[in-house]
Design an enzyme around this catalytic site. Sequence first.
Site, PDB file in Angstrom:
ATOM      1  N   CYS A   1       1.818   3.587   4.434  1.00 17.14           N
ATOM      2  CA  CYS A   1       1.134   2.756   3.436  1.00 17.14           C
ATOM      3  C   CYS A   1       0.201   3.662   2.624  1.00 17.14           C
ATOM      4  O   CYS A   1      -0.001   4.833   2.967  1.00 17.14           O
ATOM      5  CB  CYS A   1       0.305   1.696   4.162  1.00 17.14           C
ATOM      6  SG  CYS A   1      -0.946   2.454   5.216  1.00 17.14           S
TER       7      CYS A   1
ATOM      8  N   HIS B   1      -2.785   6.405  13.539  1.00 21.57           N
ATOM      9  CA  HIS B   1      -2.224   6.342  14.881  1.00 21.57           C
ATOM     10  C   HIS B   1      -0.779   6.833  14.901  1.00 21.57           C
ATOM     11  O   HIS B   1       0.165   6.045  14.947  1.00 21.57           O
ATOM     12  CB  HIS B   1      -2.314   4.904  15.417  1.00 21.57           C
ATOM     13  CG  HIS B   1      -3.688   4.550  15.882  1.00 21.57           C
ATOM     14  ND1 HIS B   1      -4.170   3.261  15.950  1.00 21.57           N
ATOM     15  CD2 HIS B   1      -4.707   5.338  16.319  1.00 21.57           C
ATOM     16  CE1 HIS B   1      -5.405   3.271  16.396  1.00 21.57           C
ATOM     17  NE2 HIS B   1      -5.768   4.518  16.615  1.00 21.57           N
TER      18      HIS B   1
ATOM     19  N   HIS C   1      -9.843  -1.974  19.347  1.00 25.16           N
ATOM     20  CA  HIS C   1      -9.197  -1.228  18.260  1.00 25.16           C
ATOM     21  C   HIS C   1     -10.289  -0.572  17.416  1.00 25.16           C
ATOM     22  O   HIS C   1     -11.310  -1.196  17.129  1.00 25.16           O
ATOM     23  CB  HIS C   1      -8.343  -2.174  17.402  1.00 25.16           C
ATOM     24  CG  HIS C   1      -7.478  -1.432  16.429  1.00 25.16           C
ATOM     25  ND1 HIS C   1      -7.958  -0.950  15.235  1.00 25.16           N
ATOM     26  CD2 HIS C   1      -6.170  -1.061  16.483  1.00 25.16           C
ATOM     27  CE1 HIS C   1      -6.973  -0.325  14.588  1.00 25.16           C
ATOM     28  NE2 HIS C   1      -5.879  -0.382  15.327  1.00 25.16           N
TER      29      HIS C   1
ATOM     30  N   GLU D   1     -10.598  -0.023  14.325  1.00 29.48           N
ATOM     31  CA  GLU D   1     -10.988  -0.756  13.096  1.00 29.48           C
ATOM     32  C   GLU D   1     -11.967  -1.881  13.442  1.00 29.48           C
ATOM     33  O   GLU D   1     -12.935  -2.125  12.714  1.00 29.48           O
ATOM     34  CB  GLU D   1      -9.748  -1.331  12.398  1.00 29.48           C
ATOM     35  CG  GLU D   1     -10.127  -2.061  11.118  1.00 29.48           C
ATOM     36  CD  GLU D   1      -8.956  -2.770  10.444  1.00 29.48           C
ATOM     37  OE1 GLU D   1      -7.833  -2.229  10.465  1.00 29.48           O
ATOM     38  OE2 GLU D   1      -9.169  -3.880   9.929  1.00 29.48           O
TER      39      GLU D   1
ATOM     40  N   THR E   1      -7.166  -5.827   9.471  1.00 28.11           N
ATOM     41  CA  THR E   1      -6.172  -5.732   8.385  1.00 28.11           C
ATOM     42  C   THR E   1      -4.726  -5.713   8.861  1.00 28.11           C
ATOM     43  O   THR E   1      -3.811  -5.846   8.057  1.00 28.11           O
ATOM     44  CB  THR E   1      -6.396  -4.429   7.579  1.00 28.11           C
ATOM     45  OG1 THR E   1      -6.337  -3.328   8.495  1.00 28.11           O
ATOM     46  CG2 THR E   1      -7.716  -4.439   6.844  1.00 28.11           C
TER      47      THR E   1
ATOM     48  N   CYS F   1      -3.684  -6.627   5.230  1.00 26.98           N
ATOM     49  CA  CYS F   1      -3.436  -5.831   4.026  1.00 26.98           C
ATOM     50  C   CYS F   1      -2.008  -5.995   3.519  1.00 26.98           C
ATOM     51  O   CYS F   1      -1.125  -6.440   4.251  1.00 26.98           O
ATOM     52  CB  CYS F   1      -3.751  -4.368   4.301  1.00 26.98           C
ATOM     53  SG  CYS F   1      -2.451  -3.535   5.204  1.00 26.98           S
TER      54      CYS F   1
ATOM     55  N   SER G   1      -0.525   1.778  17.749  1.00 30.07           N
ATOM     56  CA  SER G   1      -0.562   1.350  16.341  1.00 30.07           C
ATOM     57  C   SER G   1      -0.455  -0.168  16.285  1.00 30.07           C
ATOM     58  O   SER G   1       0.565  -0.745  16.669  1.00 30.07           O
ATOM     59  CB  SER G   1       0.598   2.010  15.582  1.00 30.07           C
ATOM     60  OG  SER G   1       0.891   1.276  14.414  1.00 30.07           O
ATOM     61  N   SER G   2      -1.515  -0.804  15.793  1.00 28.07           N
ATOM     62  CA  SER G   2      -1.566  -2.271  15.783  1.00 28.07           C
ATOM     63  C   SER G   2      -0.442  -2.846  14.930  1.00 28.07           C
ATOM     64  O   SER G   2       0.310  -3.726  15.362  1.00 28.07           O
ATOM     65  CB  SER G   2      -2.925  -2.725  15.241  1.00 28.07           C
ATOM     66  OG  SER G   2      -2.942  -4.124  15.069  1.00 28.07           O
TER      67      SER G   2
ATOM     68  N   SER H   1       1.860   3.872   9.887  1.00 28.90           N
ATOM     69  CA  SER H   1       1.406   5.245  10.141  1.00 28.90           C
ATOM     70  C   SER H   1       2.543   6.158  10.589  1.00 28.90           C
ATOM     71  O   SER H   1       2.297   7.281  11.027  1.00 28.90           O
ATOM     72  CB  SER H   1       0.279   5.234  11.181  1.00 28.90           C
ATOM     73  OG  SER H   1       0.586   4.358  12.236  1.00 28.90           O
TER      74      SER H   1
HETATM   75  S1  SF4 Z   1      -5.519  -1.347   5.941  1.00 32.74           S
HETATM   76 FE1  SF4 Z   1      -4.431   0.080   7.320  1.00 32.74          FE
HETATM   77  S2  SF4 Z   1      -2.295  -0.511   7.192  1.00 32.74           S
HETATM   78 FE2  SF4 Z   1      -3.334  -1.458   5.444  1.00 32.74          FE
HETATM   79  S3  SF4 Z   1      -3.146  -0.034   3.704  1.00 32.74           S
HETATM   80 FE3  SF4 Z   1      -5.049   0.451   4.749  1.00 32.74          FE
HETATM   81  S4  SF4 Z   1      -4.533   2.048   6.266  1.00 32.74           S
HETATM   82 FE4  SF4 Z   1      -2.620   1.048   5.631  1.00 32.74          FE
END
Ligand code: SF4
Length: 316
Positions: A12, A41, A124, A126, A164, A194, A222-223, A266
């Site tokens: 992404c 990740h 996690h 995040e 996200t 996201c 990796s979620s 990722s």
């Molecule tokens: S929030 Fe995470 S999965 Fe979504 S664009 Fe950003 S880095 Fe990528």
Amino acid sequence: MRVILAQPRGFCAGVVRAIEIVERALEKYGPPVYVRHEIVHNRHVVESLKAKGAHFVEELSEVPAGAVTVFSAHGVAKAVVNDASQRGLPVLDATCPLVTKVHNQGKRYVAQGRTLVLIGHAGHPEVEGTMGQIPAPVHLVQTEAEIDKLPIPVDAPVAYVTQTTLSVDDTRGIIASLQQRFTNIIGPDIKDICYATQNRQTAVRELSRLVDVILVVGAMNSSNSNRLREIGTEAGVPSYLIADGSELNPEWVRDARVVGITAGASAPEVLVEDVIERLQQLGPVEVETLPGRQETMEFRLPVELNQPRVPLPATS
Ligand code: SF4
């Protein structure tokens, strides 16, 4: 055997940006560059950056004085930012702008006097970063069942934000339950999940209608990759999360006529190719790609990396 590749899959915009920040920092400042937590990740990504001179650490205390330091795409708590500032560490922040957006949204809700609920997975990075960015207590909810136990009066002003990389369907259920319990609640619906997570989930749902087995290329931690595997399984298709071709068990695909492959946000495309090569070792393979959504999202790099003479700030 037919192999169908989901579209979109893999990297992404936030992951591309985070990796580029480390690579540009290595070019500009020279190794070593210290990265707090895995930048994204994926072991393959981490190992290739290590080979270029990146050092990965879990705590800032492991970073020597004055060393260039990168925060990972998952974001960090305010205490980590402050710690880096107090130590005078030159910092590049690779936090995905979409994660930062959630931080800012949470701060705005709290400033309005609302109690904040974060929908996400405990532990996690995040989630730890988001909880640590909000200057007020944050209530973490992982499942609908946990909502009844929240120590918040039902008529209190409440707001929610989400991690996200959640499952769109599960999150809708949790939001609906929150709205049932609290009479004065606001939030972004599923918009905090996201674009990349949503697009990959839609693509794997389409894939699941066409294939006998799904291989998700991505890391165990990796979620968003785990959510892709879950969606395949929920659709009734045996689905496996593998880091690369070496983890493919031939038994999984022995009776399959059509194998679907996708990759978490990722996971680099080279690992998808590695899985296809492994399948080719088992027999002839025809590869096609679904006509999915084309992604055009790009995020700008930190200004310090584009302007040669701008010194790095102690925090970002
Ligand atoms: S929030 Fe995470 S999965 Fe979504 S664009 Fe950003 S880095 Fe990528």
